[in-house]
Write a protein that holds these residues in place. Structure first.
Motif, PDB file in Angstrom:
ATOM      1  N   PHE A   4       0.829  -1.213   0.000  1.00 13.01           N
ATOM      2  CA  PHE A   4       0.000   0.000   0.000  1.00 13.01           C
ATOM      3  C   PHE A   4       0.856   1.252   0.000  1.00 13.01           C
ATOM      4  N   LYS A   5       1.916   1.252   0.831  1.00 18.26           N
ATOM      5  CA  LYS A   5       2.804   2.410   0.893  1.00 18.26           C
ATOM      6  C   LYS A   5       3.505   2.641  -0.435  1.00 18.26           C
ATOM      7  N   ILE A   6       3.958   1.557  -1.059  1.00 14.09           N
ATOM      8  CA  ILE A   6       4.634   1.667  -2.354  1.00 14.09           C
ATOM      9  C   ILE A   6       3.673   2.219  -3.391  1.00 14.09           C
ATOM     10  N   LYS A   7       2.448   1.717  -3.418  1.00 15.12           N
ATOM     11  CA  LYS A   7       1.449   2.213  -4.377  1.00 15.12           C
ATOM     12  C   LYS A   7       1.140   3.688  -4.114  1.00 15.12           C
ATOM     13  N   THR A   8       1.039   4.071  -2.851  1.00 13.86           N
ATOM     14  CA  THR A   8       0.767   5.464  -2.501  1.00 13.86           C
ATOM     15  C   THR A   8       1.896   6.364  -2.984  1.00 13.86           C
ATOM     16  N   ILE A   9       3.119   5.936  -2.767  1.00 18.50           N
ATOM     17  CA  ILE A   9       4.285   6.706  -3.202  1.00 18.50           C
ATOM     18  C   ILE A   9       4.257   6.869  -4.713  1.00 18.50           C
ATOM     19  N   LEU A  10       4.001   5.772  -5.425  1.00 17.96           N
ATOM     20  CA  LEU A  10       3.963   5.845  -6.885  1.00 17.96           C
ATOM     21  C   LEU A  10       2.852   6.769  -7.375  1.00 17.96           C
ATOM     22  N   VAL A  11       1.705   6.743  -6.718  1.00 24.92           N
ATOM     23  CA  VAL A  11       0.612   7.632  -7.118  1.00 24.92           C
ATOM     24  C   VAL A  11       1.017   9.092  -6.928  1.00 24.92           C
ATOM     25  N   VAL A  12       1.632   9.416  -5.792  1.00 22.11           N
ATOM     26  CA  VAL A  12       2.073  10.796  -5.541  1.00 22.11           C
ATOM     27  C   VAL A  12       3.093  11.226  -6.589  1.00 22.11           C
ATOM     28  N   VAL A  13       4.050  10.351  -6.881  1.00 19.01           N
ATOM     29  CA  VAL A  13       5.074  10.669  -7.876  1.00 19.01           C
ATOM     30  C   VAL A  13       4.433  10.865  -9.240  1.00 19.01           C
ATOM     31  N   MET A  14       3.554   9.958  -9.620  1.00 17.78           N
ATOM     32  CA  MET A  14       2.934  10.044 -10.952  1.00 17.78           C
ATOM     33  C   MET A  14       2.044  11.280 -11.074  1.00 17.78           C
ATOM     34  N   LYS A  32      11.417  19.667 -26.646  1.00 11.50           N
ATOM     35  CA  LYS A  32      12.354  18.660 -26.144  1.00 11.50           C
ATOM     36  C   LYS A  32      12.907  19.188 -24.827  1.00 11.50           C
ATOM     37  N   ILE A  33      12.623  18.492 -23.754  1.00 14.79           N
ATOM     38  CA  ILE A  33      13.030  18.880 -22.409  1.00 14.79           C
ATOM     39  C   ILE A  33      14.074  17.874 -21.927  1.00 14.79           C
ATOM     40  N   SER A  34      15.204  18.379 -21.438  1.00 18.63           N
ATOM     41  CA  SER A  34      16.193  17.464 -20.858  1.00 18.63           C
ATOM     42  C   SER A  34      15.859  17.276 -19.385  1.00 18.63           C
ATOM     43  N   LEU A  35      15.769  16.014 -18.978  1.00 20.60           N
ATOM     44  CA  LEU A  35      15.293  15.660 -17.650  1.00 20.60           C
ATOM     45  C   LEU A  35      16.337  14.808 -16.939  1.00 20.60           C
ATOM     46  N   GLY A  36      16.787  15.251 -15.767  1.00 26.34           N
ATOM     47  CA  GLY A  36      17.720  14.483 -14.959  1.00 26.34           C
ATOM     48  C   GLY A  36      16.980  13.770 -13.846  1.00 26.34           C
ATOM     49  N   TYR A  37      17.414  12.554 -13.550  1.00 30.80           N
ATOM     50  CA  TYR A  37      16.760  11.774 -12.497  1.00 30.80           C
ATOM     51  C   TYR A  37      17.754  10.788 -11.903  1.00 30.80           C
ATOM     52  N   VAL A  38      17.456  10.308 -10.708  1.00 27.97           N
ATOM     53  CA  VAL A  38      18.269   9.265 -10.076  1.00 27.97           C
ATOM     54  C   VAL A  38      17.745   7.936 -10.605  1.00 27.97           C
ATOM     55  N   SER A  39      18.598   7.213 -11.319  1.00 31.67           N
ATOM     56  CA  SER A  39      18.147   5.990 -11.990  1.00 31.67           C
ATOM     57  C   SER A  39      17.948   4.822 -11.033  1.00 31.67           C
ATOM     58  N   THR A  40      18.490   4.921  -9.830  1.00 32.80           N
ATOM     59  CA  THR A  40      18.335   3.855  -8.843  1.00 32.80           C
ATOM     60  C   THR A  40      17.362   4.341  -7.776  1.00 32.80           C
ATOM     61  N   GLY A  41      16.171   3.823  -7.761  1.00 31.66           N
ATOM     62  CA  GLY A  41      15.205   4.236  -6.759  1.00 31.66           C
ATOM     63  C   GLY A  41      13.875   4.610  -7.365  1.00 31.66           C
ATOM     64  N   LEU A  42      13.097   5.365  -6.597  1.00 32.75           N
ATOM     65  CA  LEU A  42      11.735   5.684  -7.019  1.00 32.75           C
ATOM     66  C   LEU A  42      11.671   6.578  -8.247  1.00 32.75           C
ATOM     67  N   THR A  43      12.610   7.511  -8.391  1.00 31.89           N
ATOM     68  CA  THR A  43      12.550   8.353  -9.585  1.00 31.89           C
ATOM     69  C   THR A  43      12.858   7.536 -10.830  1.00 31.89           C
ATOM     70  N   LEU A  45      12.074   4.412 -11.193  1.00 28.43           N
ATOM     71  CA  LEU A  45      10.838   3.675 -11.429  1.00 28.43           C
ATOM     72  C   LEU A  45       9.792   4.573 -12.082  1.00 28.43           C
ATOM     73  N   ALA A  46       9.673   5.799 -11.607  1.00 31.66           N
ATOM     74  CA  ALA A  46       8.701   6.733 -12.177  1.00 31.66           C
ATOM     75  C   ALA A  46       9.026   7.026 -13.641  1.00 31.66           C
ATOM     76  N   VAL A  47      10.306   7.219 -13.955  1.00 33.51           N
ATOM     77  CA  VAL A  47      10.711   7.476 -15.343  1.00 33.51           C
ATOM     78  C   VAL A  47      10.386   6.264 -16.206  1.00 33.51           C
ATOM     79  N   ASP A  52       7.211   3.668 -20.401  1.00 25.89           N
ATOM     80  CA  ASP A  52       6.374   2.528 -20.798  1.00 25.89           C
ATOM     81  C   ASP A  52       4.987   2.961 -21.250  1.00 25.89           C
ATOM     82  N   LEU A  53       4.404   3.925 -20.539  1.00 25.53           N
ATOM     83  CA  LEU A  53       3.053   4.389 -20.862  1.00 25.53           C
ATOM     84  C   LEU A  53       3.044   5.536 -21.879  1.00 25.53           C
ATOM     85  N   LYS A  54       4.249   5.965 -22.284  1.00 28.21           N
ATOM     86  CA  LYS A  54       4.397   7.062 -23.256  1.00 28.21           C
ATOM     87  C   LYS A  54       3.618   8.313 -22.820  1.00 28.21           C
TER      88      LYS A  54
END
Length: 138
Positions: A4-14, A32-43, A45-47, A52-54
């Protein structure tokens, strides 16, 4: 962390990401926007979910993704102007960028809201005040 917590976090991020994308995607001409993110972790996953959903493409936005292994490298690159959007910046990074004259906008909430304290099931600690005076690892 429970499901539930993981789903809640993902919903907030999305929700935050989609809101940002909708704001950026208001223009008729694809940007075209350049976007930086931490590839290991929730960001990361969000990216991946965004890709995936385009989601950006559905709103006329094109991202150039820049993944970083740790937040420090991401934040340093952002402050040096290497990309337009920092998906995992804290308030301190924004303050530093503004102090250097960068005109940056900060969207909230951030992933810091997902920080949790986990203890064993039989632990005597039930809330944060139970840890007063104790050493806690990060």
């Amino acid at each position: 962390m429970n499901l539930f917590k993981i789903k809640t976090i993902l919903v907030v991020v999305m929700v935050s990401l989609i809101g940002s994308i909708l704001f950026i995607g208001c223009s008729k001409k694809p940007q075209k926007i350049s976007l930086g993110y931490v590839s290991t972790g929730l960001t990361g996953l969000a990216v991946q979910v965004m890709q995936d959903l385009k989601i950006p493409e559905k709103h006329g936005v094109q991202f150039e993704y820049h993944g970083f292994l740790d937040p420090s490298s991401l934040n340093d690159a952002f402050v040096m102007g290497k990309f337009n959007v920092n998906l995992a910046a804290g308030v301190n990074v924004i303050a530093l960028a503004r102090s250097k004259g960068y005109k940056v906008q900060y969207f909230f909430p951030t992933l810091i809201n997902s920080v949790s304290l986990l203890v064993k099931k039989d632990s005597p600690y039930n809330n944060l005040s139970d840890l007063k005076g104790k050493k806690v690892g990060w």
